[in-house]
Design a protein around this motif. Structure first.
Motif, PDB file in Angstrom:
ATOM      1  N   ALA A 318       0.896  -1.165  -0.089  1.00 48.41           N
ATOM      2  CA  ALA A 318       0.202   0.130  -0.107  1.00 48.41           C
ATOM      3  C   ALA A 318       0.788   1.250  -0.037  1.00 48.41           C
ATOM      4  O   ALA A 318       0.566   2.224  -0.536  1.00 48.41           O
ATOM      5  CB  ALA A 318      -0.879   0.071   1.283  1.00 48.41           C
ATOM      6  N   PHE A 319       1.949   1.273   0.928  1.00 50.73           N
ATOM      7  CA  PHE A 319       2.678   2.426   0.934  1.00 50.73           C
ATOM      8  C   PHE A 319       3.661   2.654  -0.558  1.00 50.73           C
ATOM      9  O   PHE A 319       3.633   3.691  -1.104  1.00 50.73           O
ATOM     10  CB  PHE A 319       3.868   2.421   1.892  1.00 50.73           C
ATOM     11  CG  PHE A 319       4.623   3.566   2.279  1.00 50.73           C
ATOM     12  CD1 PHE A 319       4.311   4.240   2.920  1.00 50.73           C
ATOM     13  CD2 PHE A 319       5.891   3.516   1.666  1.00 50.73           C
ATOM     14  CE1 PHE A 319       4.817   5.712   3.277  1.00 50.73           C
ATOM     15  CE2 PHE A 319       6.499   4.604   1.868  1.00 50.73           C
ATOM     16  CZ  PHE A 319       6.243   5.724   2.496  1.00 50.73           C
ATOM     17  N   ALA A 320       3.969   1.570  -1.180  1.00 52.23           N
ATOM     18  CA  ALA A 320       4.606   1.600  -2.537  1.00 52.23           C
ATOM     19  C   ALA A 320       3.895   2.147  -3.533  1.00 52.23           C
ATOM     20  O   ALA A 320       4.146   2.933  -4.262  1.00 52.23           O
ATOM     21  CB  ALA A 320       5.072   0.291  -2.857  1.00 52.23           C
ATOM     22  N   GLU A 321       2.353   1.663  -3.433  1.00 52.29           N
ATOM     23  CA  GLU A 321       1.615   2.227  -4.171  1.00 52.29           C
ATOM     24  C   GLU A 321       1.311   3.828  -4.086  1.00 52.29           C
ATOM     25  O   GLU A 321       1.284   4.539  -5.249  1.00 52.29           O
ATOM     26  CB  GLU A 321       0.165   1.470  -4.147  1.00 52.29           C
ATOM     27  CG  GLU A 321      -0.953   1.892  -4.989  1.00 52.29           C
ATOM     28  CD  GLU A 321      -0.474   1.654  -6.826  1.00 52.29           C
ATOM     29  OE1 GLU A 321      -0.236   0.512  -6.797  1.00 52.29           O
ATOM     30  OE2 GLU A 321      -0.572   2.527  -7.508  1.00 52.29           O
ATOM     31  N   LEU A 322       1.135   4.197  -2.956  1.00 55.22           N
ATOM     32  CA  LEU A 322       1.167   5.687  -2.540  1.00 55.22           C
ATOM     33  C   LEU A 322       2.413   6.425  -3.065  1.00 55.22           C
ATOM     34  O   LEU A 322       2.175   7.405  -3.670  1.00 55.22           O
ATOM     35  CB  LEU A 322       1.021   5.987  -1.132  1.00 55.22           C
ATOM     36  CG  LEU A 322      -0.465   5.932  -0.564  1.00 55.22           C
ATOM     37  CD1 LEU A 322      -0.360   6.177   0.855  1.00 55.22           C
ATOM     38  CD2 LEU A 322      -1.376   7.016  -1.202  1.00 55.22           C
ATOM     39  N   VAL A 323       3.654   5.764  -2.843  1.00 57.50           N
ATOM     40  CA  VAL A 323       4.704   6.550  -3.377  1.00 57.50           C
ATOM     41  C   VAL A 323       4.779   6.445  -4.961  1.00 57.50           C
ATOM     42  O   VAL A 323       5.047   7.529  -5.449  1.00 57.50           O
ATOM     43  CB  VAL A 323       5.830   5.844  -2.808  1.00 57.50           C
ATOM     44  CG1 VAL A 323       7.245   6.283  -3.689  1.00 57.50           C
ATOM     45  CG2 VAL A 323       6.090   6.081  -1.365  1.00 57.50           C
ATOM     46  N   ARG A 324       4.258   5.382  -5.537  1.00 55.86           N
ATOM     47  CA  ARG A 324       4.285   5.522  -6.966  1.00 55.86           C
ATOM     48  C   ARG A 324       3.328   6.559  -7.771  1.00 55.86           C
ATOM     49  O   ARG A 324       3.664   7.259  -8.589  1.00 55.86           O
ATOM     50  CB  ARG A 324       3.811   3.913  -7.417  1.00 55.86           C
ATOM     51  CG  ARG A 324       4.149   3.739  -9.058  1.00 55.86           C
ATOM     52  CD  ARG A 324       3.249   2.540  -9.358  1.00 55.86           C
ATOM     53  NE  ARG A 324       1.752   2.571  -9.491  1.00 55.86           N
ATOM     54  CZ  ARG A 324       1.153   3.171 -10.258  1.00 55.86           C
ATOM     55  NH1 ARG A 324       1.565   3.429 -11.309  1.00 55.86           N
ATOM     56  NH2 ARG A 324      -0.102   3.267 -10.001  1.00 55.86           N
ATOM     57  N   MET A 325       2.244   6.659  -6.957  1.00 60.47           N
ATOM     58  CA  MET A 325       1.342   7.770  -7.474  1.00 60.47           C
ATOM     59  C   MET A 325       1.997   9.155  -7.424  1.00 60.47           C
ATOM     60  O   MET A 325       1.886   9.912  -8.242  1.00 60.47           O
ATOM     61  CB  MET A 325       0.062   7.673  -6.647  1.00 60.47           C
ATOM     62  CG  MET A 325      -0.823   6.401  -7.055  1.00 60.47           C
ATOM     63  SD  MET A 325      -2.683   6.751  -6.601  1.00 60.47           S
ATOM     64  CE  MET A 325      -2.618   5.978  -5.147  1.00 60.47           C
ATOM     65  N   ARG A 326       2.487   9.405  -6.255  1.00 61.48           N
ATOM     66  CA  ARG A 326       3.189  10.706  -5.969  1.00 61.48           C
ATOM     67  C   ARG A 326       4.292  10.836  -7.042  1.00 61.48           C
ATOM     68  O   ARG A 326       4.728  11.973  -7.497  1.00 61.48           O
ATOM     69  CB  ARG A 326       3.647  10.728  -4.645  1.00 61.48           C
ATOM     70  CG  ARG A 326       2.644  10.641  -3.528  1.00 61.48           C
ATOM     71  CD  ARG A 326       1.963  12.104  -3.433  1.00 61.48           C
ATOM     72  NE  ARG A 326       1.119  11.864  -2.093  1.00 61.48           N
ATOM     73  CZ  ARG A 326       0.260  12.872  -1.824  1.00 61.48           C
ATOM     74  NH1 ARG A 326       0.450  14.067  -2.410  1.00 61.48           N
ATOM     75  NH2 ARG A 326      -0.587  12.722  -1.003  1.00 61.48           N
ATOM     76  N   THR A 327       4.801   9.769  -7.053  1.00 62.06           N
ATOM     77  CA  THR A 327       6.310   9.960  -8.065  1.00 62.06           C
ATOM     78  C   THR A 327       5.660  10.260  -9.511  1.00 62.06           C
ATOM     79  O   THR A 327       6.097  10.934 -10.216  1.00 62.06           O
ATOM     80  CB  THR A 327       6.864   8.572  -8.205  1.00 62.06           C
ATOM     81  OG1 THR A 327       7.258   8.125  -6.935  1.00 62.06           O
ATOM     82  CG2 THR A 327       8.198   8.636  -9.091  1.00 62.06           C
ATOM     83  N   LEU A 328       4.606   9.616 -10.117  1.00 54.56           N
ATOM     84  CA  LEU A 328       3.986   9.858 -11.166  1.00 54.56           C
ATOM     85  C   LEU A 328       3.543  11.251 -11.393  1.00 54.56           C
ATOM     86  O   LEU A 328       3.787  12.080 -12.528  1.00 54.56           O
ATOM     87  CB  LEU A 328       2.970   8.984 -11.437  1.00 54.56           C
ATOM     88  CG  LEU A 328       3.122   7.651 -12.096  1.00 54.56           C
ATOM     89  CD1 LEU A 328       1.849   6.785 -12.333  1.00 54.56           C
ATOM     90  CD2 LEU A 328       3.906   7.768 -13.308  1.00 54.56           C
ATOM     91  N   ASN A 329       3.293  11.783 -10.287  1.00 53.34           N
ATOM     92  CA  ASN A 329       2.548  13.332 -10.196  1.00 53.34           C
ATOM     93  C   ASN A 329       3.799  14.268 -10.029  1.00 53.34           C
ATOM     94  O   ASN A 329       3.492  15.489  -9.982  1.00 53.34           O
ATOM     95  CB  ASN A 329       1.545  13.571  -9.211  1.00 53.34           C
ATOM     96  CG  ASN A 329       0.495  12.628  -9.278  1.00 53.34           C
ATOM     97  OD1 ASN A 329       0.326  12.111 -10.399  1.00 53.34           O
ATOM     98  ND2 ASN A 329      -0.501  12.393  -8.341  1.00 53.34           N
ATOM     99  N   ASN A 330       5.040  13.783 -10.009  1.00 51.18           N
ATOM    100  CA  ASN A 330       6.185  14.524  -9.870  1.00 51.18           C
ATOM    101  C   ASN A 330       6.151  15.435  -8.526  1.00 51.18           C
ATOM    102  O   ASN A 330       6.723  16.369  -8.375  1.00 51.18           O
ATOM    103  CB  ASN A 330       6.522  15.572 -10.805  1.00 51.18           C
ATOM    104  CG  ASN A 330       7.297  14.737 -12.005  1.00 51.18           C
ATOM    105  OD1 ASN A 330       8.181  14.194 -11.822  1.00 51.18           O
ATOM    106  ND2 ASN A 330       6.764  14.985 -13.250  1.00 51.18           N
ATOM    107  N   ASP A 331       5.700  14.632  -7.355  1.00 52.67           N
ATOM    108  CA  ASP A 331       5.396  15.499  -6.236  1.00 52.67           C
ATOM    109  C   ASP A 331       6.647  15.323  -5.416  1.00 52.67           C
ATOM    110  O   ASP A 331       6.620  14.347  -4.304  1.00 52.67           O
ATOM    111  CB  ASP A 331       4.023  14.581  -5.507  1.00 52.67           C
ATOM    112  CG  ASP A 331       3.432  15.587  -4.379  1.00 52.67           C
ATOM    113  OD1 ASP A 331       4.358  16.685  -4.136  1.00 52.67           O
ATOM    114  OD2 ASP A 331       2.514  15.580  -4.050  1.00 52.67           O
ATOM    115  N   ALA A 332       7.797  15.737  -5.831  1.00 52.97           N
ATOM    116  CA  ALA A 332       8.929  15.684  -5.027  1.00 52.97           C
ATOM    117  C   ALA A 332       8.578  16.266  -3.488  1.00 52.97           C
ATOM    118  O   ALA A 332       9.292  15.771  -2.670  1.00 52.97           O
ATOM    119  CB  ALA A 332      10.136  16.229  -5.764  1.00 52.97           C
TER     120      ALA A 332
END
Ligand SMILES: [Zn+2]
Length: 680
Positions: A318-332
């Motif tokens: 679940a955490f990896a999925e959240l991080v993946r979404m933030r990464t796709l949105n370039n949410d550094a």
């Protein structure tokens, strides 16, 4: 241990005889054993056990020497959940010299009543040894081991449980009891990935009440494991229609299948139903989040995953999925903050313990879970944050934990290496213009990140390249002598560059690299051939190593060869020994027996040590006396020390690791299981 054939008939016959001769202790003893067998192994009820006890008391009253009755009574009392009187009966029998398989089985039952799994296993093992041809002790031990085994748990435990289940089935329990054994064996097959055998066993149960419902559920699990999600859904739905048990679990599994079938809407539907039954169902929440992601409903997905993480902070996917979404949105920004807070909180986390979740996706140790999350975040940051190295560096001081600081430091080095890789890759594309000893050293340092082909391309530097470099890098020469001198300088640079690339190729220890080095060692001139030879020596080629040593000696530099060829791995990684049968050239290191005298031998990879199956079995029996606590002792068969294996024993002066013992003990048992399941 007990009678099983025609029990009802036997009990009726004995009852008629006892009616005529109520004071015959032998008849009473016989009927007690029959009613005990019916209650214990054949779905008889409590009334049988009460009759057993009545017969036991009467027979003891009529004949005080009939101590065996004490054991039968002890069994009945244990089965009636009355541990104290049961123990008194059994201890008394034991004090009077009884040491039967049934006595140990009874003590096993008693240990189970006290939730003492280890004790129960020990007693059932003793019972098995005493009556190896009876199915009951195998069934008892197998069931006990099976409930201790877990998916992903110790493989040896699953293997042992399977073996005893198979033995119990082979030795032939009668009637419905066999179905219970098949059911457990099927579950063990699922756990160990023997899916064909699992399918065969559960298919046998599909017509057998009351096993049908459970069988369908497990056939569903097996289908899902094989990726046959449509069929899995079918089985799960049939199970749901017939059973109220574990509804939310089954719905969550149906949902996961729909997700695999790319039917997120249906998946969501099943999850909602599962959550309506059990609002905290982790699996259902996780599939729901994933389904929402698949449908592109990111905001809802984030909310579901966040709630899931509040409930189970160690849920890594679940955490990896959240991080993946933030990464796709370039949410550094979010990723950076998350990393800082994960590192900052680390010191305050308890070193062990945490939630007791047994969900396979959940890491229950808070520190381990946080470490995982930190790694996931750094991975996300490396794709979104241009200043990722500075970001990670600035986190190091937020913790005092040396282990975590080191991990962060390591990832900084890794990130730095990755940053330089594109530059080096470019150098390798046009080696004729870019070759230099310095660039070669960099390629060697980054070898693990550069593909073989790129390094091989870098090797091509020709005479015309040297001439061009002599002009381009030094300006116009005054005369031909100076030009020749400069070409000479560039040739040395080029050779250093090529030699370092050959070593970089060796560093990667790939098959294609090995072939390339062999070719260069043969075809290239002496200097570069020597570099290739050194590469081969580093890869473990002993002929090459000898040549390198000889060469170094000729130059008066033997110590250099020693340093260069020192084994790269200081700690040898443990290797798996081979099982060898009927080889008389092998001799047991401890007892001296030859290969033909024992069922099999375990031979080390190097081939110079062998230990026989009998000695390894003895080690297993005396493990607590033979275990060593010396971390420098290495197994003669695997090379493992206590740092690599859970235990190392010293038997007759020969160190032997737990893995070796397990492998030998498991060999015969695995063969038995293989034979049985292949005939299903
Ligand atoms: Zn031996």
């Amino acid at each position: 241990m007990l009678p099983h054939d025609k029990l009802d008939w036997i009990v009726d016959r004995l009852t008629r005889q006892i009616d005529q001769d109520p004071d015959d202790p032998a008849l009473r003893r016989e009927r007690a054993r029959a009613t005990l067998a019916r209650a214990w192994f054949h779905d008889g009820g409590e009334s049988d056990l009460h009759e057993t006890l009545a017969d036991v008391r009467r027979s003891l009253h009529l004949d005080s020497s009939s101590v065996e009755s004490l054991v039968v009574g002890g069994c009945a009392l244990a089965l009636l959940d009355r541990p104290e009187p049961a123990r008194r009966h059994l201890d008394e029998a034991s004090n009077q010299g009884i040491d039967s398989p049934l006595l140990h089985a009874a003590y096993g039952l008693l240990a189970e009543l006290h939730h003492d799994a280890t004790g129960a296993i020990r007693h059932f093992e003793t019972s098995c040894r005493g009556a190896p041809a009876d199915w009951e002790p195998h069934a008892l031990l197998g069931a006990r081991l099976a409930s201790a085994a877990q998916p992903g748990g110790r493989q040896r435990l699953i293997e042992r449980a399977m073996f005893h289940m198979v033995r119990a089935l082979e030795l032939g329990p009668i009637g419905p009891r066999a179905n219970a054994l098949r059911h457990t064996l099927g579950q063990l097959c699922l756990m160990s990935g023997r899916l064909d055998a699992a399918d065969a066993l559960f298919s046998q149960l599909i017509d057998a009440d009351p096993w049908r419902v459970e069988a369908r559920y497990h056939l569903g699990l097996s289908a899902a494991q094989r990726g046959k999600h449509k069929r899995a859904v079918l089985y799960f739905r049939q199970h749901l229609a017939e059973s109220d048990a574990r509804q939310s679990d089954v719905l969550a599994r149906i949902a996961a299948c729909h997700l695999h079938l790319r039917e997120p809407e249906r998946a969501r539907d099943a999850c909602t139903r599962a959550i309506a039954i059990d609002s905290n169902h982790l699996g259902a929440r996780w599939v729901l989040g994933s389904a929402l992601v698949a449908e592109g409903r990111d905001d809802e997905a984030k909310r579901v995953l966040r709630e899931l993480l509040e409930q189970a902070p160690g849920h890594a996917p679940a955490f990896a999925e959240l991080v993946r979404m933030r990464t796709l949105n370039n949410d550094a920004r979010w990723l950076r903050q998350a990393l800082r807070s994960e590192v900052a909180v680390f010191d305050r986390l308890p070193a062990a313990g945490g939630s007791t979740s047994r969900h396979p996706d959940v890491t229950s140790e808070p520190r381990t879970a946080t470490r995982e999350r930190i790694k996931t975040l750094i991975k996300g940051l490396s794709r979104t944050d241009n200043e990722v190295i500075t970001t990670v560096m600035s986190c190091i001081d937020l913790t005092t934990d040396e282990g975590l600081r080191f991990t962060l430091w390591e990832s900084v080095l890794d990130l730095m290496a990755r940053e330089r890789v594109p530059k080096v890759a470019k150098t390798l594309q046009e080696p004729g213009a870019t070759f230099s000893a310095a660039a070669g050293r960099e390629a060697l340092l980054l070898a693990e990140h550069i593909p073989d082909e790129a390094l091989a391309t870098g090797l091509t530097v020709g005479e015309e390249d040297l001439l061009r470099a002599a002009v381009d890098r030094h300006g116009p020469a005054d005369d031909v002598v100076e030009l020749r001198q400069r070409v000479g300088l560039e040739r040395r640079e080029a050779r250093a560059w090529q030699a370092l690339l050959l070593l970089a190729i060796a560093q990667r220890s790939s098959n294609s690299g090995h072939t390339l080095l062999l070719r260069w060692a043969q075809d290239a001139d002496e200097e570069l051939g020597f570099a290739a030879l050194t590469g081969l020596a580093l890869l473990g080629d002993s002929d090459a190593a000898a040549q390198v040593r000889a060469h170094a000696k000729a130059f008066g530099l033997p110590h250099l060869a020693d340093i260069a060829l020192r084994p790269r791995q200081l700690m040898g990684t443990p290797s798996r020994p081979t099982i060898v049968s009927d080889d008389d050239t092998l001799q047991c290191r401890t007892c001296g027996k030859r290969g033909g005298q024992v069922s099999h031998m375990l031979r080390s990879v190097s081939g110079d040590v062998a230990v026989c199956a009998e000695c390894l079995t003895k080690v297993a029996r005396q493990r607590s006396d033979l275990a060593t606590s010396d971390p420098t002792v290495r197994c003669a068969l695997t090379g493992a020390s206590l740092l690599d294996d859970e235990a190392v024993y010293v038997y007759m002066g020969v160190p032997i690791s737990q893995a070796s013992v397990d492998q030998s003990l498991g060999a015969d048992e695995r063969a038995t299981v293989d034979r049985f399941v292949s005939a299903l």
